[in-house]
Design a protein around this motif. Sequence first.
Motif, PDB file in Angstrom:
ATOM      1  N   ASP A 157     -11.812  47.936  10.418  1.00 29.99           N
ATOM      2  CA  ASP A 157     -11.613  47.421   9.035  1.00 29.99           C
ATOM      3  C   ASP A 157     -12.781  47.345   8.067  1.00 29.99           C
ATOM      4  N   ILE A 158     -13.808  47.115   8.616  1.00 30.27           N
ATOM      5  CA  ILE A 158     -15.024  46.655   7.808  1.00 30.27           C
ATOM      6  C   ILE A 158     -15.190  47.939   6.824  1.00 30.27           C
ATOM      7  N   SER A 159     -15.191  49.161   6.967  1.00 29.93           N
ATOM      8  CA  SER A 159     -15.470  50.159   6.041  1.00 29.93           C
ATOM      9  C   SER A 159     -14.713  49.900   4.933  1.00 29.93           C
ATOM     10  N   ASN A 160     -13.476  49.424   4.670  1.00 30.96           N
ATOM     11  CA  ASN A 160     -12.636  48.980   3.594  1.00 30.96           C
ATOM     12  C   ASN A 160     -13.124  48.034   2.918  1.00 30.96           C
ATOM     13  N   LYS A 161     -13.901  47.087   3.286  1.00 27.62           N
ATOM     14  CA  LYS A 161     -14.271  45.774   2.576  1.00 27.62           C
ATOM     15  C   LYS A 161     -15.882  46.141   2.078  1.00 27.62           C
ATOM     16  N   LEU A 162     -16.493  46.768   2.799  1.00 22.34           N
ATOM     17  CA  LEU A 162     -18.047  46.936   2.400  1.00 22.34           C
ATOM     18  C   LEU A 162     -18.782  45.523   2.087  1.00 22.34           C
ATOM     19  N   PRO A 163     -18.935  44.769   2.971  1.00 24.79           N
ATOM     20  CA  PRO A 163     -19.833  43.473   2.348  1.00 24.79           C
ATOM     21  C   PRO A 163     -21.021  43.708   2.523  1.00 24.79           C
ATOM     22  N   ASP A 164     -21.750  43.104   1.772  1.00 24.25           N
ATOM     23  CA  ASP A 164     -23.221  42.918   1.794  1.00 24.25           C
ATOM     24  C   ASP A 164     -23.866  42.495   3.406  1.00 24.25           C
ATOM     25  N   ILE A 165     -23.439  41.303   3.597  1.00 22.87           N
ATOM     26  CA  ILE A 165     -23.660  40.489   4.591  1.00 22.87           C
ATOM     27  C   ILE A 165     -22.464  40.305   5.486  1.00 22.87           C
ATOM     28  N   ILE A 166     -22.747  39.940   6.788  1.00 21.70           N
ATOM     29  CA  ILE A 166     -22.086  39.690   7.814  1.00 21.70           C
ATOM     30  C   ILE A 166     -22.275  38.368   8.634  1.00 21.70           C
ATOM     31  N   LEU A 167     -21.401  37.243   8.612  1.00 17.99           N
ATOM     32  CA  LEU A 167     -21.885  36.392   9.516  1.00 17.99           C
ATOM     33  C   LEU A 167     -21.247  36.345  10.879  1.00 17.99           C
ATOM     34  N   MET A 168     -21.896  36.529  11.938  1.00 19.07           N
ATOM     35  CA  MET A 168     -21.225  37.077  13.124  1.00 19.07           C
ATOM     36  C   MET A 168     -21.558  36.084  14.021  1.00 19.07           C
ATOM     37  N   ASP A 169     -20.166  35.734  14.781  1.00 16.73           N
ATOM     38  CA  ASP A 169     -20.233  35.002  15.954  1.00 16.73           C
ATOM     39  C   ASP A 169     -20.616  35.668  17.384  1.00 16.73           C
ATOM     40  N   ILE A 170     -21.249  35.013  18.274  1.00 18.77           N
ATOM     41  CA  ILE A 170     -21.673  35.785  19.353  1.00 18.77           C
ATOM     42  C   ILE A 170     -20.419  35.966  20.438  1.00 18.77           C
ATOM     43  N   ASN A 171     -19.885  34.794  20.577  1.00 13.26           N
ATOM     44  CA  ASN A 171     -18.840  34.674  21.609  1.00 13.26           C
ATOM     45  C   ASN A 171     -17.637  34.967  21.155  1.00 13.26           C
ATOM     46  N   LEU A 172     -17.256  36.416  21.301  1.00 11.68           N
ATOM     47  CA  LEU A 172     -15.898  36.664  20.827  1.00 11.68           C
ATOM     48  C   LEU A 172     -15.047  37.135  22.066  1.00 11.68           C
ATOM     49  N   PRO A 173     -13.790  37.082  21.856  1.00 13.68           N
ATOM     50  CA  PRO A 173     -13.274  37.903  22.922  1.00 13.68           C
ATOM     51  C   PRO A 173     -13.275  39.229  22.908  1.00 13.68           C
ATOM     52  N   GLY A 174     -13.096  39.841  23.965  1.00 16.16           N
ATOM     53  CA  GLY A 174     -13.525  41.304  24.099  1.00 16.16           C
ATOM     54  C   GLY A 174     -14.827  41.774  23.741  1.00 16.16           C
ATOM     55  N   ILE A 175     -15.067  42.768  22.878  1.00 19.67           N
ATOM     56  CA  ILE A 175     -16.444  43.056  22.574  1.00 19.67           C
ATOM     57  C   ILE A 175     -17.229  41.695  21.917  1.00 19.67           C
ATOM     58  N   ASP A 176     -18.449  41.423  22.341  1.00 22.10           N
ATOM     59  CA  ASP A 176     -18.844  40.128  21.973  1.00 22.10           C
ATOM     60  C   ASP A 176     -19.555  40.651  20.559  1.00 22.10           C
ATOM     61  N   GLY A 177     -20.257  39.532  19.868  1.00 20.05           N
ATOM     62  CA  GLY A 177     -20.806  39.739  18.671  1.00 20.05           C
ATOM     63  C   GLY A 177     -22.147  40.619  18.890  1.00 20.05           C
ATOM     64  N   ILE A 178     -22.702  40.608  19.808  1.00 13.07           N
ATOM     65  CA  ILE A 178     -23.948  41.470  19.786  1.00 13.07           C
ATOM     66  C   ILE A 178     -23.625  42.710  20.193  1.00 13.07           C
ATOM     67  N   GLU A 179     -22.703  43.189  20.728  1.00 11.49           N
ATOM     68  CA  GLU A 179     -22.283  44.366  21.000  1.00 11.49           C
ATOM     69  C   GLU A 179     -21.739  45.087  19.518  1.00 11.49           C
ATOM     70  N   CYS A 180     -20.871  44.256  19.058  1.00 15.13           N
ATOM     71  CA  CYS A 180     -20.319  44.371  17.596  1.00 15.13           C
ATOM     72  C   CYS A 180     -21.420  44.825  16.580  1.00 15.13           C
ATOM     73  N   THR A 181     -22.389  43.892  16.539  1.00 18.66           N
ATOM     74  CA  THR A 181     -23.524  44.149  15.778  1.00 18.66           C
ATOM     75  C   THR A 181     -24.167  45.540  15.819  1.00 18.66           C
ATOM     76  N   GLN A 182     -24.422  45.875  17.238  1.00 17.72           N
ATOM     77  CA  GLN A 182     -24.887  47.052  17.448  1.00 17.72           C
ATOM     78  C   GLN A 182     -24.266  48.245  16.587  1.00 17.72           C
ATOM     79  N   LYS A 183     -22.913  48.071  17.121  1.00 21.78           N
ATOM     80  CA  LYS A 183     -22.096  49.384  16.627  1.00 21.78           C
ATOM     81  C   LYS A 183     -21.985  49.572  15.211  1.00 21.78           C
ATOM     82  N   LEU A 184     -22.008  48.194  14.361  1.00 13.73           N
ATOM     83  CA  LEU A 184     -21.821  48.095  13.021  1.00 13.73           C
ATOM     84  C   LEU A 184     -23.354  48.805  12.478  1.00 13.73           C
ATOM     85  N   LYS A 185     -24.313  48.407  13.059  1.00 18.44           N
ATOM     86  CA  LYS A 185     -25.477  48.967  12.361  1.00 18.44           C
ATOM     87  C   LYS A 185     -25.618  50.474  12.740  1.00 18.44           C
TER      88      LYS A 185
END
Lengths: 208, 208
Positions: free
Chosen positions: A42-70
């Motif tokens: 969904d993120i591409s619909n919201k276009l934030p400037d900054i994301i506050l990201m937790d690491i410990n997430l169910p499924g894909i974790d925050g670090i992996e998510c960060t990688q993909k987002l970048k």
Amino acid sequence: MIRVALVEDDDKIRNNLIDMLENSHDFRCVAAYSNAEETLRDISNKLPDIILMDINLPGIDGIECTQKLKTTMPELLIVMLTVYEDANKIFRSLQAGAVGYLLKLTPNHEILSALNDVSKGGSPMSAQIARKVIQSFHQPQKEKENSKVRLTNREEEILDLLSKGFLYKEIAAELSISHDTVHNHLRKIYEKLQVHSRTEAVVKYLKE
Amino acid sequence: MIRVALVEDDDKIRNNLIDMLENSHDFRCVAAYSNAEETLRDISNKLPDIILMDINLPGIDGIECTQKLKTTMPELLIVMLTVYEDANKIFRSLQAGAVGYLLKLTPNHEILSALNDVSKGGSPMSAQIARKVIQSFHQPQKEKENSKVRLTNREEEILDLLSKGFLYKEIAAELSISHDTVHNHLRKIYEKLQVHSRTEAVVKYLKE
DNA sequence: CCTCTATTTACCCAAACGGGCTATTGAAAT
DNA sequence: ATTTCAATAGCCCGTTTGGGTAAATAGAGG
């Protein structure tokens, strides 16, 4: 107004953060996700400037998510907000593209000022975290290059048996050494791999 | 004389079996290996008629070893000799090409008579084992097809968290359920996967 | 309506694990 | 010669895990 999105699976914490943002003058919370998958979708619909990201997430974790987002949105500023103070997670987060690393116990007003820092091109992190980052530059280059820590032959041998599900005493029997020695090797292995349990060690090992 | 080879990692048990064979009239022990790798390398030099195969071997296990042996030497008669009485291991062994399945607590004279049975075209197994085999034919075909046990969504979710190294209580917090519930799901998961520890479960899970 | 399964919670208990600490030996490096 | 380090072994102690056993609820499918 700076557009901020949250990725945090704990409802209470997430709602606290939303309140914090909405009661501020400079920030707007434009999205709040409870997991990485939804964020990536969904993120591409919201276009934030900054994301506050937790690491410990169910499924894909925050670090992996960060990688993909970048990879898809390289201009996005991502700040990790987590309970882990462990060197490994810090480095992996920063390598993944995070620009800041805050601990969850950080008071709200400091989080807000950290977000300000970020939008101004800074990299907020606590003094303890900063120290760990700094220390990484003090390490002899050798160790930095092969960040894949070197296990001794014995340690690899033991880790291999561990990954097959053997108990300490079974490993000891297999190698004809004492239970305590196995125990000791495992401690060193855990230290080197920056983990705290069989499972984590085995997962890292199996990913080679 | 019937040529028999052993694959068994426990020195004591292996030597007992060698004695048993050498003191018999009908059998000769032509090889005794302590692991699958050595067996696969050397077996073609020994050409036994029958192999007594342990399941729990370091590295490649007895079932995998059986599979590999049967591809290169399909006429070889392989009898599993193991402590596991569990249905999954029995089926996998037989599917891999074993013709018999004995428990390690079987007295020597029965093992010898089982070997006789095998050489005469029989398939020795204890009554309990036979029952499990029979029962497998009573199972509806559905379940037989997808032998890859089906975990429920909840179970997968928990296994996933487990594989990330979370403690029971952390999983419980993550899913907002009690520690005991997590504990219970894990038991079911272990039962379905036929394992007895986190590590084994996670290894199976990661191998998809 | 009854049965089966998934999900949930609970208590008990022994075995296994993880980390804190110390210590000896032999080999390799400085 | 001294230091460093891998490998070995041990003790202590609290936490985590795995298995036994029981039970309640809600939903699916006969």
